[in-house]
Scaffold this active site. Structure first.
Site, PDB file in Angstrom:
ATOM      1  N   GLU A  18       0.933  -1.148   0.066  1.00 33.85           N
ATOM      2  CA  GLU A  18       0.152   0.156   0.134  1.00 33.85           C
ATOM      3  C   GLU A  18       0.855   1.284   0.003  1.00 33.85           C
ATOM      4  O   GLU A  18       0.598   2.207  -0.744  1.00 33.85           O
ATOM      5  CB  GLU A  18      -0.884   0.063   1.077  1.00 33.85           C
ATOM      6  CG  GLU A  18      -1.972  -1.096   1.213  1.00 33.85           C
ATOM      7  CD  GLU A  18      -3.000  -0.974   0.041  1.00 33.85           C
ATOM      8  OE1 GLU A  18      -3.470   0.147  -0.190  1.00 33.85           O
ATOM      9  OE2 GLU A  18      -3.402  -1.878  -0.471  1.00 33.85           O
ATOM     10  N   TRP A  75       1.957   1.641  -3.670  1.00 34.18           N
ATOM     11  CA  TRP A  75       0.574   1.987  -4.418  1.00 34.18           C
ATOM     12  C   TRP A  75       0.703   3.525  -4.287  1.00 34.18           C
ATOM     13  O   TRP A  75       0.450   4.125  -5.350  1.00 34.18           O
ATOM     14  CB  TRP A  75      -0.586   1.494  -3.903  1.00 34.18           C
ATOM     15  CG  TRP A  75      -1.663   1.933  -4.525  1.00 34.18           C
ATOM     16  CD1 TRP A  75      -2.527   2.869  -4.151  1.00 34.18           C
ATOM     17  CD2 TRP A  75      -2.152   1.377  -5.866  1.00 34.18           C
ATOM     18  NE1 TRP A  75      -3.730   3.095  -5.020  1.00 34.18           N
ATOM     19  CE2 TRP A  75      -3.457   2.296  -6.060  1.00 34.18           C
ATOM     20  CE3 TRP A  75      -1.737   0.515  -6.861  1.00 34.18           C
ATOM     21  CZ2 TRP A  75      -4.390   2.207  -7.254  1.00 34.18           C
ATOM     22  CZ3 TRP A  75      -2.489   0.550  -7.701  1.00 34.18           C
ATOM     23  CH2 TRP A  75      -3.696   1.025  -8.070  1.00 34.18           C
ATOM     24  N   TRP A 102     -21.310  10.135 -19.665  1.00 37.19           N
ATOM     25  CA  TRP A 102     -21.911  10.236 -18.316  1.00 37.19           C
ATOM     26  C   TRP A 102     -23.450  11.130 -18.240  1.00 37.19           C
ATOM     27  O   TRP A 102     -23.427  11.920 -19.004  1.00 37.19           O
ATOM     28  CB  TRP A 102     -20.826  11.265 -17.808  1.00 37.19           C
ATOM     29  CG  TRP A 102     -19.299  10.658 -17.808  1.00 37.19           C
ATOM     30  CD1 TRP A 102     -18.415  11.399 -18.165  1.00 37.19           C
ATOM     31  CD2 TRP A 102     -19.236   9.634 -16.994  1.00 37.19           C
ATOM     32  NE1 TRP A 102     -17.209  10.377 -18.183  1.00 37.19           N
ATOM     33  CE2 TRP A 102     -17.874   9.513 -17.307  1.00 37.19           C
ATOM     34  CE3 TRP A 102     -19.474   8.497 -16.102  1.00 37.19           C
ATOM     35  CZ2 TRP A 102     -16.834   8.361 -17.057  1.00 37.19           C
ATOM     36  CZ3 TRP A 102     -18.690   7.540 -15.823  1.00 37.19           C
ATOM     37  CH2 TRP A 102     -17.392   7.520 -16.076  1.00 37.19           C
ATOM     38  N   ASN A 120     -10.669   2.812   3.297  1.00 35.47           N
ATOM     39  CA  ASN A 120     -10.248   2.741   1.902  1.00 35.47           C
ATOM     40  C   ASN A 120     -11.563   1.660   1.073  1.00 35.47           C
ATOM     41  O   ASN A 120     -11.778   1.978  -0.271  1.00 35.47           O
ATOM     42  CB  ASN A 120      -8.945   2.232   1.592  1.00 35.47           C
ATOM     43  CG  ASN A 120      -8.640   2.284   0.143  1.00 35.47           C
ATOM     44  OD1 ASN A 120      -8.561   3.127  -0.474  1.00 35.47           O
ATOM     45  ND2 ASN A 120      -8.251   0.804  -0.397  1.00 35.47           N
ATOM     46  N   TRP A 136     -16.217  10.625 -13.085  1.00 35.63           N
ATOM     47  CA  TRP A 136     -15.480  10.506 -11.727  1.00 35.63           C
ATOM     48  C   TRP A 136     -14.996  11.614 -11.213  1.00 35.63           C
ATOM     49  O   TRP A 136     -14.550  11.847 -10.086  1.00 35.63           O
ATOM     50  CB  TRP A 136     -14.381   9.409 -12.420  1.00 35.63           C
ATOM     51  CG  TRP A 136     -13.713   9.889 -13.306  1.00 35.63           C
ATOM     52  CD1 TRP A 136     -13.911   9.980 -14.806  1.00 35.63           C
ATOM     53  CD2 TRP A 136     -12.337  10.835 -13.381  1.00 35.63           C
ATOM     54  NE1 TRP A 136     -12.790  10.583 -15.514  1.00 35.63           N
ATOM     55  CE2 TRP A 136     -11.919  11.029 -14.648  1.00 35.63           C
ATOM     56  CE3 TRP A 136     -11.528  11.576 -12.357  1.00 35.63           C
ATOM     57  CZ2 TRP A 136     -10.771  11.839 -15.056  1.00 35.63           C
ATOM     58  CZ3 TRP A 136     -10.469  11.943 -12.556  1.00 35.63           C
ATOM     59  CH2 TRP A 136     -10.175  12.351 -13.746  1.00 35.63           C
ATOM     60  N   TRP A 179      -9.927   7.543  -8.263  1.00 35.21           N
ATOM     61  CA  TRP A 179     -10.987   7.686  -8.977  1.00 35.21           C
ATOM     62  C   TRP A 179     -10.890   7.154 -10.347  1.00 35.21           C
ATOM     63  O   TRP A 179     -11.883   6.668 -10.997  1.00 35.21           O
ATOM     64  CB  TRP A 179     -11.159   9.191  -8.853  1.00 35.21           C
ATOM     65  CG  TRP A 179     -12.260   9.681  -7.607  1.00 35.21           C
ATOM     66  CD1 TRP A 179     -11.889  10.230  -6.575  1.00 35.21           C
ATOM     67  CD2 TRP A 179     -13.679   9.202  -7.455  1.00 35.21           C
ATOM     68  NE1 TRP A 179     -12.882  10.329  -5.603  1.00 35.21           N
ATOM     69  CE2 TRP A 179     -13.963   9.706  -6.324  1.00 35.21           C
ATOM     70  CE3 TRP A 179     -14.690   8.947  -8.414  1.00 35.21           C
ATOM     71  CZ2 TRP A 179     -15.155   9.464  -5.558  1.00 35.21           C
ATOM     72  CZ3 TRP A 179     -15.753   8.532  -7.780  1.00 35.21           C
ATOM     73  CH2 TRP A 179     -16.090   9.203  -6.541  1.00 35.21           C
TER      74      TRP A 179
END
Length: 475
Positions: A274, A277, A305, A340, A358, A381
């Protein structure tokens, strides 16, 4: 010796601070400076929740420096102009800072460095916020990584960089300091104190960051591989806002993790990934600076969208009728943070069930998260929208009912943030609209009155998302 000007930005700590270490090594008096210049960040200036955190973090850093016999000089305005004014007042001949990686800020720093060097000053910048700077990792063909696993394999076996300041030595300060803007004059706190709930959840200081890490390594890290997915449990480190503002750095986190755990263990290894990441997020942002506003996969900018202010507002306020989604959005509003796993659920719901862009979600998170980090927020996102680096395929639609039942099986998390459902039995916690009338009466729940009906049926929302994907692919 002439003073050294130390320019703080997103590195609001004394421990393991590379620029501070270099300043101490020089042996000259140090003038610590922070300049509030939100316009220089453009559209991605800190949001309301981030500004609350910044106010507290600056207060904490100022107290730490005063304890050492120093002071934190606060200014507001154009960075270069304020630096030049402080340089003129103090006679400083050197300026040191730690690097930033957002495009507009990186360009600004380069301009400031050139200008000050032309003024005859010594100017140096350092890395204090990443284990691996973005320019140090590339594919075999020299291209930036767009997929996490190859990036992880590239950097995972690199030796961990040493701490810049394992122990904080005494610092030298000038006999007097230039004028400083009062912290309150920066107006980081909104006039309406909606942030009061934050104060019961967070202590935004460097010492609190170390305390959070110590607490995590003492218990939760062992079960992190599974515990990180349970919002009803205290299974994460909650270090993200401290990392964002640099009250703790990844070198400190990884050094402590290596010292106190087996890095090959299930929990520690997943937690380390993580941290990497986050590194990957900065790698993507650095090499693809347009991604906060545009999809990395450019074709998704023409995705069909929808736009409905009432629907977006229902999502923002936690009024969608899906308890796990609503609990997450209310946790965000009340605490400035969201678990998360729930971030993935609520973002998938907005982008897929509700077919909203998004970017609308990213902007809401940017304003309401105390850990609103541009790299991580953008990557997350775009992951949910299926349009970014290493993204989940758009056709993978999270089922908010099953997600709630799996990761909050007794409904403890939902009850914490949706008091109107606190008497709902676990069997119906994530599907209250399916509860018999007798159960609803017992729980005091009136669907459509004191708790909303689902804003869209899950099957309908999933089918609509897949239909939009097919329309997009065939366009």
């Amino acid at each position: 010796m002439s003073p050294t000007l130390l320019w703080f930005r997103k590195d609001l700590r004394l421990a393991d601070n590379s620029a501070l270490a270099a300043a101490i090594e020089l042996g000259a008096p140090i003038v610590p400076v922070f300049i509030w210049a939100p316009e220089e960040a453009g559209a991605w200036a800190p949001g309301a929740a981030s500004k609350w955190w910044l106010h507290q973090a600056l207060k904490g850093l100022r107290e730490e420096l005063r304890a050492q016999g120093g002071e934190l000089i606060l200014r507001e305005g154009t960075s270069l102009a304020e630096l030049r004014d402080i340089i003129k007042t103090t006679g400083a001949t050197r300026v040191l800072w730690n690097r930033r990686y957002e495009s507009s800020l990186r360009e600004l720093d380069a301009q400031v460095k050139r200008a000050l060097r032309e003024d005859g000053l010594q100017v140096e910048s350092f890395n204090s916020s990443l284990l691996n700077e973005p320019h140090t990792a590339a594919t075999g063909s020299g291209q930036p990584y767009k997929v996490y696993t190859p990036y992880w394999k590239k950097v995972k076996d690199r030796p961990l960089p040493p701490l810049a300041l394992p122990d904080l030595p005494a610092m030298r300060f000038p006999e007097s300091f230039p004028w400083s803007t009062p912290l309150e004059s920066l107006n980081l706190l909104p006039a309406i104190p909606w942030y009061r709930g934050f104060e019961t959840h967070w202590l935004p200081t460097e010492a609190a960051a170390r305390g959070r890490l110590d607490q995590f390594l003492s218990a939760a890290v062992e079960d992190y591989a599974t515990g990180r997915d349970r919002p009803d449990c205290d299974g994460t480190s909650c270090l993200s806002p401290y990392l964002h503002w640099g009250q703790i750095g990844p070198r400190q986190v990884m050094a402590a993790l290596a010292d106190r755990t087996d890095l090959a263990g299930a929990g520690a290894s997943v937690y380390a990934k993580e941290i990497y990441w986050r590194e990957f997020a900065y790698n993507v942002l650095y090499h693809f600076p347009h991604t906060p506003d545009q999809a990395l996969r450019a074709e998704y900018d023409s995705f069909p969208w929808e736009s409905d202010d009432a629907v977006l507002k229902a999502w923002q306020m936690g009024q969608t009728g899906y308890p796990i989604v609503d609990a997450g959005m209310r946790q965000l509003w009340q605490t400035g943070w969201m678990h998360n796993r729930v971030r993935m659920i609520v973002s998938s719901f907005l982008v897929k069930h509700l077919l909203h862009d998004w970017r609308a979600g990213a902007k809401w998170f940017w304003d309401t998260l105390v850990d609103a980090d541009l790299a991580s927020n953008t990557l997350g996102w775009q992951w949910s929208g299926g349009c970014g680096a290493d993204a989940a395929p758009y056709f993978r639609v999270f089922n908010p009912i099953l997600q709630g039942q799996k990761f909050d099986p007794e409904g403890a998390y939902v009850k914490r943030y949706l008091p109107e459902l606190r008497k709902m039995p676990a069997k119906y916690m994530h599907v209250p609209w399916e509860a018999p009338d007798s159960i609803l009466e017992y729980a005091g729940v009136e669907i459509g009155k004191n708790y909303p009906a689902p804003i869209i049926d899950h099957k309908v929302g999933r089918a609509r998302a897949l239909a939009a994907l097919e329309q997009f692919k065939s366009a």
